[in-house]
Write a protein that holds these residues in place. Structure first.
Motif, mmCIF file in Angstrom:
data_model
loop_
_atom_site.group_PDB
_atom_site.id
_atom_site.type_symbol
_atom_site.label_atom_id
_atom_site.label_comp_id
_atom_site.label_asym_id
_atom_site.label_seq_id
_atom_site.Cartn_x
_atom_site.Cartn_y
_atom_site.Cartn_z
ATOM 1 N N ASP A 135 -6.197 -3.637 -9.224
ATOM 2 C CA ASP A 135 -6.089 -2.191 -9.001
ATOM 3 C C ASP A 135 -4.689 -1.677 -9.305
ATOM 4 O OD1 ASP A 135 -5.222 -3.625 -6.661
ATOM 5 O OD2 ASP A 135 -5.403 -1.803 -5.466
ATOM 6 N N ILE A 136 -3.685 -2.495 -9.060
ATOM 7 C CA ILE A 136 -2.316 -2.072 -9.345
ATOM 8 C C ILE A 136 -2.088 -2.031 -10.853
ATOM 9 C CG2 ILE A 136 0.130 -2.531 -8.995
ATOM 10 C CD1 ILE A 136 -0.651 -3.953 -6.362
ATOM 11 N N TYR A 137 -2.595 -3.034 -11.568
ATOM 12 C CA TYR A 137 -2.473 -3.014 -13.027
ATOM 13 C C TYR A 137 -3.178 -1.789 -13.616
ATOM 14 C CZ TYR A 137 -0.268 -7.561 -13.523
ATOM 15 O OH TYR A 137 0.621 -8.592 -13.483
ATOM 16 N N ALA B 93 2.505 -8.062 -5.101
ATOM 17 C CA ALA B 93 1.097 -8.484 -5.185
ATOM 18 C C ALA B 93 0.694 -8.607 -6.650
ATOM 19 C CB ALA B 93 0.218 -7.472 -4.454
ATOM 20 N N ARG C 287 -3.192 -8.299 -8.244
ATOM 21 C CA ARG C 287 -4.102 -7.200 -7.900
ATOM 22 C C ARG C 287 -4.450 -6.346 -9.118
ATOM 23 N NH1 ARG C 287 -2.824 -4.296 -2.329
ATOM 24 N NH2 ARG C 287 -4.169 -2.800 -3.365
ATOM 25 N N ALA D 279 -6.062 -5.674 -15.920
ATOM 26 C CA ALA D 279 -6.918 -5.305 -14.787
ATOM 27 C C ALA D 279 -8.335 -5.814 -15.011
ATOM 28 C CB ALA D 279 -6.913 -3.788 -14.586
ATOM 29 N N GLU E 224 0.818 -1.217 0.000
ATOM 30 C CA GLU E 224 0.000 0.000 0.000
ATOM 31 C C GLU E 224 0.853 1.269 0.000
ATOM 32 O OE1 GLU E 224 -3.197 -0.153 -0.671
ATOM 33 O OE2 GLU E 224 -2.986 -2.322 -0.617
ATOM 34 N N ASP F 44 -10.367 -8.607 -12.718
ATOM 35 C CA ASP F 44 -11.577 -8.202 -11.998
ATOM 36 C C ASP F 44 -12.636 -7.786 -13.014
ATOM 37 O OD1 ASP F 44 -13.472 -7.359 -10.210
ATOM 38 O OD2 ASP F 44 -12.227 -5.825 -9.260
ATOM 39 N N ASN G 200 -15.563 -5.232 -12.221
ATOM 40 C CA ASN G 200 -15.292 -3.845 -11.829
ATOM 41 C C ASN G 200 -15.686 -2.909 -12.973
ATOM 42 O OD1 ASN G 200 -13.861 -1.293 -11.478
ATOM 43 N ND2 ASN G 200 -12.853 -2.308 -9.768
#
Length: 108
Positions: free
Chosen positions: A63-65, A58, A61, A88, A29, A92, A95
């Motif tokens: 959100d990171i991509y 991570a 994840r 991303a 984070e 997910d 999303n």
């Protein structure tokens, strides 16, 4: 660090985040927040560096991509950004933000 950002003390926020990622390099984070600050400061290259570190820690994840794609697009690398927007959305698929990014890519 983020409280300093909310207070408008960007320099103090940057110093705190730099110290945090140095002292706790495995804190995902912190890398993400530092990347957000770098994007805010119009430094997409530094943001990408932090997000690559976060992905090493991570790798699954979405959100990171997505954040990496935003930073890459801001840095002028649309091709690689498109790949990471797709990644991303694959990670997910429910999303709506990631789906909107994919729709935007398809319109280009």
């Amino acid at each position: 660090a983020m409280n300093r950002w909310k207070e408008g003390n960007i320099d103090a926020c940057q110093k705190a985040l730099a110290k945090l990622v140095q002292n706790r390099p495995n804190f995902v984070e912190a890398h993400i927040q530092y990347a957000e600050l770098m994007l805010y400061q119009k430094n997409p290259s530094a943001a990408q560096d932090q997000l690559h570190q976060a992905l090493k820690l991570a790798p699954g994840r979405a959100d990171i991509y997505h954040s990496l794609a935003v930073a890459q697009e801001a840095g002028g690398n649309a091709t690689t950004a498109a790949e990471n927007f797709r990644k991303a959305a694959e990670l997910d698929p429910e999303n709506p933000v990631y789906q909107m990014a994919m729709e935007g890519l398809q319109k280009r």
